[in-house]
Write a protein that holds these residues in place. Structure first.
Motif, PDB file in Angstrom:
ATOM      1  N   GLY A 284       0.750  -1.296   0.050  1.00 22.72           N
ATOM      2  CA  GLY A 284      -0.070  -0.005  -0.034  1.00 22.72           C
ATOM      3  C   GLY A 284       0.897   1.342  -0.033  1.00 22.72           C
ATOM      4  O   GLY A 284       0.437   2.328  -0.825  1.00 22.72           O
ATOM      5  N   THR A 287       2.577   1.782  -3.613  1.00 27.76           N
ATOM      6  CA  THR A 287       1.609   1.983  -4.486  1.00 27.76           C
ATOM      7  C   THR A 287       0.731   3.159  -4.350  1.00 27.76           C
ATOM      8  O   THR A 287      -0.169   3.304  -5.252  1.00 27.76           O
ATOM      9  CB  THR A 287       0.614   0.958  -4.992  1.00 27.76           C
ATOM     10  N   THR A 288       0.991   3.994  -3.487  1.00 24.83           N
ATOM     11  CA  THR A 288       0.387   5.344  -3.156  1.00 24.83           C
ATOM     12  C   THR A 288       1.192   6.301  -3.438  1.00 24.83           C
ATOM     13  O   THR A 288       2.317   6.757  -2.583  1.00 24.83           O
ATOM     14  CB  THR A 288      -0.386   5.131  -1.528  1.00 24.83           C
ATOM     15  N   ASP A 295      -4.173   8.383   2.474  1.00 24.43           N
ATOM     16  CA  ASP A 295      -4.449   7.926   1.108  1.00 24.43           C
ATOM     17  C   ASP A 295      -3.941   6.259   1.234  1.00 24.43           C
ATOM     18  O   ASP A 295      -4.751   5.598   0.365  1.00 24.43           O
ATOM     19  CB  ASP A 295      -3.485   8.565   0.076  1.00 24.43           C
ATOM     20  N   ILE A 296      -2.974   6.054   1.911  1.00 22.56           N
ATOM     21  CA  ILE A 296      -2.659   4.487   2.026  1.00 22.56           C
ATOM     22  C   ILE A 296      -3.606   3.808   2.658  1.00 22.56           C
ATOM     23  O   ILE A 296      -3.653   2.592   2.026  1.00 22.56           O
ATOM     24  CB  ILE A 296      -1.123   4.608   2.763  1.00 22.56           C
ATOM     25  N   THR A 299      -6.182   3.203   0.081  1.00 24.97           N
ATOM     26  CA  THR A 299      -5.793   2.011  -0.953  1.00 24.97           C
ATOM     27  C   THR A 299      -5.918   0.941  -0.383  1.00 24.97           C
ATOM     28  O   THR A 299      -6.411  -0.059  -0.885  1.00 24.97           O
ATOM     29  CB  THR A 299      -4.305   2.259  -1.271  1.00 24.97           C
TER      30      THR A 299
END
Length: 357
Positions: A284, A287-288, A295-296, A299
């Motif tokens: 996470g 890819t954030t 935001d993580i 995700t």
């Protein structure tokens, strides 16, 4: 000329980026007449330079006439090895004989006529340390890659007593976070929770670039690019330097070989030691693009309470950086989002720690 870089873990290389501030903190504390700290733990990910850093400090103190450095292995009987190594040097053995310390019971060959042998190992070490103190000697004990086993627990318990008795002994240990955590959580070893820990962060990128430029005789731009490829990871610094040296500084010829080597001998092992949830959280983070914790969590579809324990643990393991409030990032990566969405979690995350992100 001989290649100044090395592919071996733990070996002190010819080319080494010093961690001056951390080393100075430990050396100053240990060398004070009344040290404020007598124990330090060095931790970080595999290949971050823990053993080399400890060796740098022990070699520094070995040069001082008033210091005795004893290297122990956590896999052996630590107290017995400590007593044996203290008594093994002839000049120290003479001091112990004059102090009537009879160690014949332990098979060390140090027998004193008309003096009963000491049958308690901790007492024997205490008497040796008292003798060394009277002769203005100090002892540094180093233990590489500590583990929580019976011998280690007995040793640390005894060391607590040595400190309370104001004996001239210091302890420097290295270990992975999970092993140190297990040892600290032993109910009789709570003093280890107060022990200062040195977390080995990435190496300084400018120093890496300067080192490559000087030793490989390359231009500043190429040196900076090589430094960027290592992401400050100590093992990667050695591996890339080693392969580039073999190609007369042409690092572009060896990038694929370098990435494969670092992944196989380091990051595959780091990955294998992570729990499934650790891997999920790291994925996470990787890819954030924003790096924002909010935001993580979005995700990964998890709550703050679910995220925070793993955040703390991954920081302590040396895998993520949480210095900026509300953000986290991988320590050994440059964030650019996920350029390889089609790869598996395992391959993506293992590689992203050094190369892809």
């Amino acid at each position: 000329m001989k290649n100044p870089y090395t592919l071996l873990f733990g070996r002190e290389p010819e080319q080494y980026i010093q961690r001056r501030a951390e080393a100075e903190e430990i050396i100053q504390n240990f060398t004070y007449d009344n040290p404020t700290e007598q124990v330090y733990m060095i931790t970080g990910v595999r290949g971050s330079g823990k053993t080399v850093f400890m060796t740098e400090i022990s070699n520094h103190l070995k040069k001082e006439n008033d210091w005795i450095v004893v290297e122990l292995s956590s896999e052996s009987n630590l107290l017995q090895d400590l007593a044996s190594l203290l008594a093994s040097e002839n000049s120290r053995a003479e001091l112990f004989k004059k102090a009537k310390i009879n160690l014949s019971f332990w098979g060390f060959g140090l027998e004193v006529a008309q003096t009963a042998p000491i049958t308690n190992l901790q007492l024997a070490i205490t008497k040796m340390l008292e003798t060394l103190k009277k002769n203005k000697k100090k002892v540094l004990i180093t233990i590489d890659e500590v583990i929580s086993n019976k011998s280690m627990k007995e040793f640390v318990s005894a060391f607590q007593i040595f400190i309370r008795q104001e004996l001239p002994v210091c302890l420097l240990m290295t270990g992975l976070y999970k092993n140190i955590d297990e040892l600290q959580n032993e109910k009789n070893l709570t003093f280890l929770h107060r022990t200062p820990k040195i977390y080995l962060a990435p190496l300084n990128s400018m120093e890496i670039a300067d080192n490559y430029q000087e030793n490989l005789k390359i231009n500043a731009e190429d040196a900076a690019e090589m430094s960027r490829l290592t992401k400050g990871y100590s093992f990667a610094f050695q591996v890339l330097g080693y392969f580039a040296w073999e190609k007369n500084g042409d690092f572009r010829q060896v990038i694929t070989k370098y990435k494969r080597y670092v992944s196989e001998y380091s990051y595959d092992k780091i990955w294998a030691e992570l729990s499934a949830k650790d891997r999920e959280i790291l994925y996470g983070i990787a890819t954030t693009p924003s790096g924002k914790i909010a935001d993580i969590r979005k995700t990964l579809d998890i709550t703050t309470n679910e995220f925070n324990p793993y955040r703390k643990r991954l920081i302590r393991k040396g895998l993520i950086d949480g210095e900026q409030y509300g953000y986290v990032k991988l320590v050994y990566s440059v964030r650019r989002g996920c350029p390889y969405p089609q790869v598996t979690y395992r391959y993506f995350l293992t590689s992203s720690l050094v190369t892809f992100l």
